[in-house]
Structure formats: structure tokens, C-alpha cells
Scaffold this motif. Sequence first.
Motif, mmCIF file in Angstrom:
data_model
loop_
_atom_site.group_PDB
_atom_site.id
_atom_site.type_symbol
_atom_site.label_atom_id
_atom_site.label_comp_id
_atom_site.label_asym_id
_atom_site.label_seq_id
_atom_site.Cartn_x
_atom_site.Cartn_y
_atom_site.Cartn_z
ATOM 1 N N LEU A 1 0.804 -1.211 0.000
ATOM 2 C CA LEU A 1 0.000 0.000 0.000
ATOM 3 C C LEU A 1 0.843 1.269 0.000
ATOM 4 O O LEU A 1 0.304 2.353 0.054
ATOM 5 N N LEU A 2 2.142 1.149 0.003
ATOM 6 C CA LEU A 2 2.973 2.343 -0.059
ATOM 7 C C LEU A 2 2.979 2.889 -1.473
ATOM 8 O O LEU A 2 2.717 2.188 -2.426
ATOM 9 N N GLY A 3 3.297 4.147 -1.595
ATOM 10 C CA GLY A 3 3.338 4.775 -2.913
ATOM 11 C C GLY A 3 2.221 5.781 -3.060
ATOM 12 O O GLY A 3 1.955 6.569 -2.146
ATOM 13 N N PRO A 4 1.523 5.774 -4.192
ATOM 14 C CA PRO A 4 0.468 6.763 -4.432
ATOM 15 C C PRO A 4 -0.636 6.787 -3.367
ATOM 16 O O PRO A 4 -1.111 7.867 -3.012
ATOM 17 N N PRO A 5 -1.070 5.640 -2.821
ATOM 18 C CA PRO A 5 -2.104 5.715 -1.792
ATOM 19 C C PRO A 5 -1.657 6.487 -0.544
ATOM 20 O O PRO A 5 -2.420 7.299 0.001
ATOM 21 N N VAL A 6 -0.433 6.257 -0.115
ATOM 22 C CA VAL A 6 0.060 6.961 1.078
ATOM 23 C C VAL A 6 0.260 8.436 0.765
ATOM 24 O O VAL A 6 -0.034 9.301 1.587
ATOM 25 N N TYR B 1 -5.454 2.880 -4.030
ATOM 26 C CA TYR B 1 -4.762 1.594 -4.159
ATOM 27 C C TYR B 1 -5.458 0.692 -5.180
ATOM 28 O O TYR B 1 -4.823 0.112 -6.049
ATOM 29 N N THR B 2 -6.765 0.575 -5.054
ATOM 30 C CA THR B 2 -7.474 -0.340 -5.945
ATOM 31 C C THR B 2 -7.645 0.216 -7.358
ATOM 32 O O THR B 2 -7.675 -0.549 -8.321
ATOM 33 N N LEU B 3 -7.735 1.527 -7.490
ATOM 34 C CA LEU B 3 -7.959 2.118 -8.810
ATOM 35 C C LEU B 3 -6.665 2.421 -9.570
ATOM 36 O O LEU B 3 -6.707 2.653 -10.775
ATOM 37 N N SER B 4 -5.538 2.437 -8.869
ATOM 38 C CA SER B 4 -4.288 2.808 -9.534
ATOM 39 C C SER B 4 -3.754 1.704 -10.446
ATOM 40 O O SER B 4 -3.057 1.993 -11.418
ATOM 41 N N LEU C 1 -7.472 -5.583 -3.026
ATOM 42 C CA LEU C 1 -7.553 -5.294 -1.593
ATOM 43 C C LEU C 1 -8.142 -6.510 -0.894
ATOM 44 O O LEU C 1 -9.331 -6.789 -0.986
ATOM 45 N N ASP C 2 -7.305 -7.244 -0.182
ATOM 46 C CA ASP C 2 -7.793 -8.385 0.573
ATOM 47 C C ASP C 2 -7.892 -8.003 2.044
ATOM 48 O O ASP C 2 -7.531 -6.897 2.448
ATOM 49 N N ALA C 3 -8.403 -8.916 2.839
ATOM 50 C CA ALA C 3 -8.643 -8.629 4.256
ATOM 51 C C ALA C 3 -7.348 -8.322 5.001
ATOM 52 O O ALA C 3 -7.303 -7.424 5.849
ATOM 53 N N LYS C 4 -6.287 -9.024 4.693
ATOM 54 C CA LYS C 4 -5.013 -8.823 5.384
ATOM 55 C C LYS C 4 -4.504 -7.397 5.168
ATOM 56 O O LYS C 4 -4.152 -6.701 6.123
ATOM 57 N N LYS C 5 -4.487 -6.949 3.925
ATOM 58 C CA LYS C 5 -4.026 -5.596 3.623
ATOM 59 C C LYS C 5 -4.948 -4.542 4.235
ATOM 60 O O LYS C 5 -4.493 -3.522 4.744
ATOM 61 N N ALA C 6 -6.239 -4.802 4.171
ATOM 62 C CA ALA C 6 -7.201 -3.829 4.691
ATOM 63 C C ALA C 6 -7.059 -3.660 6.202
ATOM 64 O O ALA C 6 -7.015 -2.528 6.702
ATOM 65 N N PHE C 7 -6.972 -4.754 6.937
ATOM 66 C CA PHE C 7 -6.893 -4.653 8.394
ATOM 67 C C PHE C 7 -5.558 -4.086 8.860
ATOM 68 O O PHE C 7 -5.513 -3.311 9.821
ATOM 69 N N VAL C 8 -4.486 -4.447 8.198
ATOM 70 C CA VAL C 8 -3.184 -3.860 8.544
ATOM 71 C C VAL C 8 -3.202 -2.360 8.265
ATOM 72 O O VAL C 8 -2.746 -1.560 9.078
#
Length: 148
Positions: A1-6, A108-111, A117-124
Motif C-alpha cells: 500500500l505504499l506509494g500513491p495511496p500513502v 490503491y485499488t484504482l491505480s 484489496l484483501d482482508a489482510k491488507k485492509a486490516f493492517v
Amino acid sequence: LLGPPVLSAVIIFLVLLPLNFGISKKRSQLQETQIKYKDSRARLTSTILSDMKVLKLHGWEKKLISKVLGIRTQELQALKTSQFLFSASLASFQSSTFLISFIVFAVYTLSDKTNVLDAKKAFVSLSLVNILNTAHSFLPFSINAVVQ
């Protein structure tokens, strides 16, 4: 999730920061105005109480009461506006957590089509945003203290 989303989350945070700083500065000015009205009303009330015999003799009670109530109305208006601005500042900071999370996930999802986006990434990600929110939640009070 690093990069444009952050980066998008940081941009939102940086956009909201001057907004809340401006609100706190305006609120501080309104508090000064309120204090001036309060002092004026206290002086007038003190004068009324010390010169009660003269006021009764000349029949000036209603005129002075309306003057005190007019000052009090202005004082309350400044207080109401100040508290409204403080509530707006708190609301923007509280809603910013949701806004930042939403924007991070959306970017993240549109880039890229491969970003899923799975549960692990979302919860972290949500736990990291909540950690940021703990420090972030004290910011309106800190800005208000600095401005005062």
C-alpha cells in the motif's frame, strides 16, 4: 500500500491542517471579542449597581437594562460562533480518519488492475491509520493552544 495511496493520504492531511489552523485562529479572535464584551458588560453592571439611586431617580432603568442585554447578546453571539467553529474543527478531524482510509483504499485499488484489496491488507492498513489517528486526534487541541 505504499506509494500513491500513502501520498494521497498525506495530501489530504496537509489540506486539512491549514483549514483547522485557520478555524482555530478565527476562534481565538472570537474569544478575544467575547472577553471584551464580557468586560464591558461587567463594567456597566458595576456602574448600574453603584449608582442605583440616581438611576431610579431619573428613570433610566429600562434604557440601561436594554444596553446590558444588548452587550450580552453580542457576547453570546461571539461565544456561539466560537463553539460552532470548534465543533467544525473537531468534526473535520474525526471524519478525516474515514476520509484518509477511504482515499487510500480507493487510490490503491484504482491505480492498478493488479492491486487487489484483501482482508489482510485492509486490516493492517486500518490499524496503521488508527495509530496515526491517536496522535492526530490531539492536533485540534494543540493547534488551539498554540493559537491562544
